[in-house]
Design an enzyme around this catalytic site. Structure first.
Site, short mmCIF file in Angstrom:
data_model
loop_
_atom_site.label_atom_id
_atom_site.label_comp_id
_atom_site.label_asym_id
_atom_site.label_seq_id
_atom_site.Cartn_x
_atom_site.Cartn_y
_atom_site.Cartn_z
N GLU A 1 49.01 44.06 39.08
CA GLU A 1 48.54 43.33 39.94
C GLU A 1 47.74 43.85 40.92
O GLU A 1 46.97 43.61 41.12
CB GLU A 1 50.12 43.38 40.33
CG GLU A 1 50.52 41.74 39.79
CD GLU A 1 50.29 40.50 40.22
OE1 GLU A 1 49.44 39.58 40.93
OE2 GLU A 1 50.03 39.33 38.79
N TYR B 1 50.64 39.46 48.74
CA TYR B 1 50.59 39.07 47.83
C TYR B 1 51.33 39.78 46.90
O TYR B 1 51.70 39.30 45.60
CB TYR B 1 49.24 38.94 47.49
CG TYR B 1 48.63 38.93 45.54
CD1 TYR B 1 49.42 37.37 45.52
CD2 TYR B 1 48.83 39.82 44.66
CE1 TYR B 1 49.00 37.26 43.99
CE2 TYR B 1 48.60 39.17 44.01
CZ TYR B 1 48.64 38.43 42.99
OH TYR B 1 48.62 37.98 41.81
N ASP C 1 47.67 33.37 44.95
CA ASP C 1 46.21 34.63 44.32
C ASP C 1 44.42 33.26 44.63
O ASP C 1 45.32 31.97 44.65
CB ASP C 1 46.19 34.93 43.38
CG ASP C 1 46.83 33.83 42.38
OD1 ASP C 1 46.35 32.84 42.63
OD2 ASP C 1 46.33 34.42 41.11
#
Ligand code: SF4
Length: 351
Positions: A46, A129, A147
């Site tokens: 990520e 996020y 996202d």
């Protein structure tokens, strides 16, 4: 539009048959069989994927997980080795925060990532996020993961015509309404995959999309125009000088940039400030000549660097030619190295 449970069930059903195979992912079939994702691999992927494509990340992910298979291995790594392994992936603050975060997890959490978005958010370099994505994918917390792909899918599904970035709070609100309590990790990845492979920025493949029966953007014939975006300001152009100094034995003058700021902590060639009309500031007294010009675009500006080359006296601070690897430089500095080659060839021929 049907209820939210029916929508998420359709997305999960689609994901069960069409999930992308990614090196950091546990497939839906393996997950159903009880295989759990490794939080370290989820987090690493990520962080790498922020502002970067899956295609670009694959080889970096492999390099990192081979060199540092666990978060504790990464925490014990040499900073320079990690920065060199990150070179070319851009946004170098991410690499510095990666190390900081690994060390906090190793030291304060005995090498185990905390398992909620709220706790993950307290770690260095982990924003809302990433916290939501790791909590969801690694620990199945029903966090709302939004996202760029999910932003696009939600904007189209609900036919949101307000432009980004102002529409983000509304998108997050709507995304939360369709996030299921069952299999939230698979659902988050399904939405990412749907955005990346079906609901693509141009020409969404609505004909094969599991959301088509519920998609207001499709029904109104405006899907491909969404999400709308507030027009961006044009990027300014900055100028600067970069100095490639080599001694007669091939040793190179390099410097590591300060930790804070653009390209912080990376190795590169010395240079001037970057601005509208910067002064040349040669790092050593030498007969500097112009070798070329390189252009590079950062997030907020374009950069034009004049590449200067010279033969400089030998000194202990230089990096021996055998230890110099252009691949360990950030992309803009690799361009400088390439731009220096004509000048270096001339120097070599002259001396
Ligand atoms: Fe995107 Fe089309 Fe699917 Fe709507 S129907 S979510 S616009 S691909």
């Amino acid at each position: 539009m049907r209820d939210d449970t029916a929508i998420s069930a359709d997305i999960l059903h689609w994901y069960d048959h069409h999930a992308r195979i990614l090196p950091w992912r546990v497939s839906p079939a393996d997950r159903a069989a009880g295989v759990r994702p490794d939080p370290y691999r989820v987090w690493l992927s990520e962080v790498m994927l922020q502002q970067t494509t899956v295609a670009a990340v694959r080889s970096y992910f492999r390099t990192f997980t081979q060199a540092w298979p666990t978060v504790s291995d990464l925490a014990a790594a040499d900073d320079g080795d990690v920065m060199a392994a990150w070179a070319g992936l851009g946004y170098y603050a991410r690499a510095r925060n990666l190390l900081k975060c690994a060390r906090v997890v190793a030291d304060q959490y005995t090498g185990h990532f905390p398992n909620t978005a709220a706790k993950l958010l307290t770690l260095p370099g982990i924003g809302p996020y990433t916290a939501a994505a790791v909590a969801s994918i690694a620990f199945d917390e029903p966090a709302t993961v939004v996202d760029g792909n999910v932003e696009r899918v939600i904007s189209r599904l609900f036919a949101l015509t307000d432009p980004l970035p102002g529409s983000r709070p509304r998108i997050a609100q709507l995304a939360a309404t369709v996030t299921p309590r069952e299999r939230p990790g698979d659902y988050a990845q399904a939405m990412m995959d749907l955005g990346a492979t079906i609901c693509t920025p141009r020409n969404p493949a609505c004909g094969i999309c599991p959301l088509r029966p519920d998609c207001a953007g499709f029904a109104q014939g405006i899907a491909a125009e969404l999400p709308k975006k507030t027009p961006k300001q044009p990027k300014p152009t900055r100028h600067g000088f970069a100095y490639v100094g080599r001694a007669s034995d091939g040793a190179i003058l390099l410097e590591r940039r300060p930790d804070k700021g653009l390209l912080g902590g990376t190795l590169g060639f010395p240079g001037s400030d970057w601005g509208a009309d910067p002064d040349p500031v040669p790092p050593r007294t030498a007969d500097w000549t112009v070798s070329g010009e390189v252009r590079h675009t950062f997030t907020h500006f374009h950069l034009i660097l004049t590449v200067m080359v010279a033969q400089i006296p030998t000194e202990p601070a230089l990096t021996p030619a055998a230890q110099f690897n252009p691949a360990s430089l950030p992309t803009v500095m690799r361009k400088v190295w390439d731009g220096a080659q004509p000048g270096i060839c001339e120097l070599t021929n002259d001396t």
